[in-house]
Design an enzyme around this catalytic site. Structure first.
Site, PDB file in Angstrom:
ATOM      1  N   ASP A 103       0.864  -1.182   0.000  1.00 28.72           N
ATOM      2  CA  ASP A 103       0.000   0.000   0.000  1.00 28.72           C
ATOM      3  C   ASP A 103       0.904   1.236   0.000  1.00 28.72           C
ATOM      4  O   ASP A 103       2.125   1.135   0.064  1.00 28.72           O
ATOM      5  CB  ASP A 103      -0.953  -0.031   1.196  1.00 28.72           C
ATOM      6  CG  ASP A 103      -0.221  -0.027   2.533  1.00 28.72           C
ATOM      7  OD1 ASP A 103       1.015   0.147   2.552  1.00 28.72           O
ATOM      8  OD2 ASP A 103      -0.887  -0.217   3.558  1.00 28.72           O
ATOM      9  N   ASP A 277      -8.056  -6.897   0.550  1.00 29.23           N
ATOM     10  CA  ASP A 277      -7.085  -7.213   1.601  1.00 29.23           C
ATOM     11  C   ASP A 277      -7.705  -6.826   2.927  1.00 29.23           C
ATOM     12  O   ASP A 277      -8.557  -5.933   2.977  1.00 29.23           O
ATOM     13  CB  ASP A 277      -5.796  -6.398   1.446  1.00 29.23           C
ATOM     14  CG  ASP A 277      -5.987  -4.981   1.982  1.00 29.23           C
ATOM     15  OD1 ASP A 277      -6.609  -4.162   1.274  1.00 29.23           O
ATOM     16  OD2 ASP A 277      -5.578  -4.706   3.127  1.00 29.23           O
ATOM     17  N   CYS A 315     -12.383 -29.117   6.624  1.00 24.49           N
ATOM     18  CA  CYS A 315     -11.339 -28.112   6.364  1.00 24.49           C
ATOM     19  C   CYS A 315      -9.974 -28.788   6.237  1.00 24.49           C
ATOM     20  O   CYS A 315      -9.600 -29.594   7.081  1.00 24.49           O
ATOM     21  CB  CYS A 315     -11.316 -27.077   7.481  1.00 24.49           C
ATOM     22  SG  CYS A 315      -9.990 -25.870   7.303  1.00 24.49           S
ATOM     23  N   CYS A 317      -7.025 -27.421   6.594  1.00 19.57           N
ATOM     24  CA  CYS A 317      -5.929 -26.661   7.210  1.00 19.57           C
ATOM     25  C   CYS A 317      -5.206 -27.479   8.277  1.00 19.57           C
ATOM     26  O   CYS A 317      -5.701 -28.499   8.765  1.00 19.57           O
ATOM     27  CB  CYS A 317      -6.434 -25.342   7.798  1.00 19.57           C
ATOM     28  SG  CYS A 317      -7.028 -25.441   9.490  1.00 19.57           S
ATOM     29  N   CYS A 320      -7.240 -28.110  11.541  1.00 20.41           N
ATOM     30  CA  CYS A 320      -8.356 -29.058  11.471  1.00 20.41           C
ATOM     31  C   CYS A 320      -7.883 -30.478  11.161  1.00 20.41           C
ATOM     32  O   CYS A 320      -8.530 -31.444  11.552  1.00 20.41           O
ATOM     33  CB  CYS A 320      -9.370 -28.594  10.432  1.00 20.41           C
ATOM     34  SG  CYS A 320     -10.174 -27.048  10.905  1.00 20.41           S
ATOM     35  N   HIS A 346      -6.369 -21.490  10.087  1.00 22.09           N
ATOM     36  CA  HIS A 346      -7.757 -21.869   9.816  1.00 22.09           C
ATOM     37  C   HIS A 346      -8.553 -20.718   9.195  1.00 22.09           C
ATOM     38  O   HIS A 346      -9.205 -20.898   8.163  1.00 22.09           O
ATOM     39  CB  HIS A 346      -8.480 -22.370  11.070  1.00 22.09           C
ATOM     40  CG  HIS A 346      -9.923 -22.613  10.773  1.00 22.09           C
ATOM     41  ND1 HIS A 346     -10.360 -23.746  10.103  1.00 22.09           N
ATOM     42  CD2 HIS A 346     -11.017 -21.836  10.940  1.00 22.09           C
ATOM     43  CE1 HIS A 346     -11.656 -23.656   9.898  1.00 22.09           C
ATOM     44  NE2 HIS A 346     -12.088 -22.511  10.391  1.00 22.09           N
TER      45      HIS A 346
HETATM   46 ZN   LIG Z   1      -9.316 -25.464   9.426  1.00 24.97          ZN
END
Ligand SMILES: [Zn+2]
Length: 391
Positions: A103, A277, A315, A317, A320, A346
């Site tokens: 930015d 963003d 999920c 990730c 998880c 997550h």
């Molecule tokens: Zn997750």
């Protein structure tokens, strides 16, 4: 169909234009930058101090990020853009070889800098770190971003709160236009794209005038600034409904700065925005708020201490895959550092997966039909849930 935009350091192709029936302005596209390709609509995690808080570059890749944002103001103050340039530029410094957008520092100068004084040439402010006196002008802001070597630099602007009085908005918008021209004149790095920023507050005529003016200049993309602040979602929608139609035949990407809740992202995509963003998904994660389909879990709640389920069943990730809600709830209570990494992974995975679902629906031509289902998935998580927005 609009021909692709081809600039020196950016190429943008709308691969799925909005349907002719006017049911949505959502579109899918491909933005090619020096360090890689970004599929749009896309969300950029924020790496304020040359790090997405608590994550390594491998984590950033794994959550699905293809581009990140870093803050010019913060890196200028600490560790210094010249030091980063000496060390090989921002990509090498932070170990991230994908696209980076910086930015302009305009937002931080007016929101974080103390004792700021705006004059026609620039802004004088005190560092929020040590109180030292500094000055940003369009030329300095561009010079700092060229030293950092981001894929996309952004013109220096003077943002104002959406709810500011009309005279304040007019003054800042006119100055933003003069600074846009100076930013363009100052920019010389051939491997770095440059985006301009539309201001104009919530005033339809000022917003339209600013959109036309910024779009008339040879920027590589159009940022929509001065939103994601204290406006209501209805005011934001109305402002986008003024600005975006004026860009209907413009081949360049459109970036709404600072928006980050899934529900807000969805509505802005629907209105034709390509890039976003926000610190929001990561910040709420560090507070123990985990986003799941249809809502959120507050891991500080007692009931999760005995819950063996993962945060979200399907999920992919790291949190998880390997851990229970009970474990995460324990880590947060014990203030263990791993809590911040797992929770951030997550929420960013959820957000970037949500954007991927939006892109898939747009490409399949089913976005208008899928929007109610996507709204349900986004839940009622909103940017106005008492979370500060400053980066
Ligand atoms: Zn997750």
């Amino acid at each position: 169909m609009t021909a692709p935009y081809v600039g020196q350091a950016a190429r943008y192709e709308v691969t799925t234009p909005p349907p002719a029936d006017g049911s949505t302005r959502a579109r899918a596209g491909k933005l090619t930058l020096t360090h890689g390709v970004v599929e749009t609509p896309q969300f950029m995690p924020v790496g304020t101090n040359a790090t997405v808080k608590a994550l390594s570059p491998d984590d950033i890749r794994e959550v699905g990020a293809s581009i990140i944002l870093s803050n010019t103001y913060h890196l200028y103050l600490r560790p210094g853009h010249e030091r980063i340039a000496q060390l090989g530029g921002l990509h090498r410094f932070m170990g991230w070889d994908g696209p980076i957008l910086t930015d302009s520092g305009g937002f931080q100068v007016v929101s974080l800098g103390d004792l700021r004084v705006v004059d026609e040439d620039g802004v004088t402010f005190r560092s929020h770190i040590d109180g030292s006196l500094h000055r940003f002008t369009p030329e300095i802001a561009i010079g700092v971003q060229e030293a950092l070597g981001s894929d996309v630099a952004v013109a220096f602007d003077q943002p104002v709160f959406p709810s500011s009085q009309r005279t304040v908005v007019t003054d800042a918008t006119d100055r933003t236009h003069r600074w846009a021209e100076r930013s363009l004149a100052a920019h010389s790095r051939p491997d770095q794209a440059l985006f301009g920023i539309v201001q104009g507050g919530l005033e339809p005529d000022l917003r339209a005038e600013s959109t036309r003016f910024i779009a008339s200049l040879p920027f590589d993309g159009i940022c929509i600034g001065g939103l994601a602040g204290d406006e209501t979602p209805e005011q934001r929608d109305a402002t986008l409904d003024v600005a975006i139609p004026l860009l209907a035949d413009d081949p360049r990407p459109r970036y709404l700065m600072g928006l980050g809740s899934p529900a807000d992202l969805l509505e802005a995509v629907h209105r034709g925005v390509d890039l976003f963003d926000s610190v929001l998904p990561a910040r709420v994660a560090r507070n123990g708020q985990l986003w799941v389909p249809g809502g959120r879990l507050n891991l500080r709640n007692q009931r999760f201490l005995d819950d063996p389920a993962p945060i979200q069943d399907d999920c992919p990730c790291i949190a998880c895959r390997g851990f229970s809600r009970a474990y995460l709830a324990h880590l947060f209570r014990a203030k263990e550092l791993l809590a911040y990494r797992l929770a951030t992974c997550h929420n960013l995975t959820f957000t970037l997966d949500f954007m991927a679902r939006i892109r898939a629906a747009i490409r399949a031509g089913t976005f208008p039909a899928s929007i109610s289902e996507l709204r349900l998935r986004a839940g009622r998580v909103s940017g106005s849930e008492g979370v500060e927005k400053s980066a």
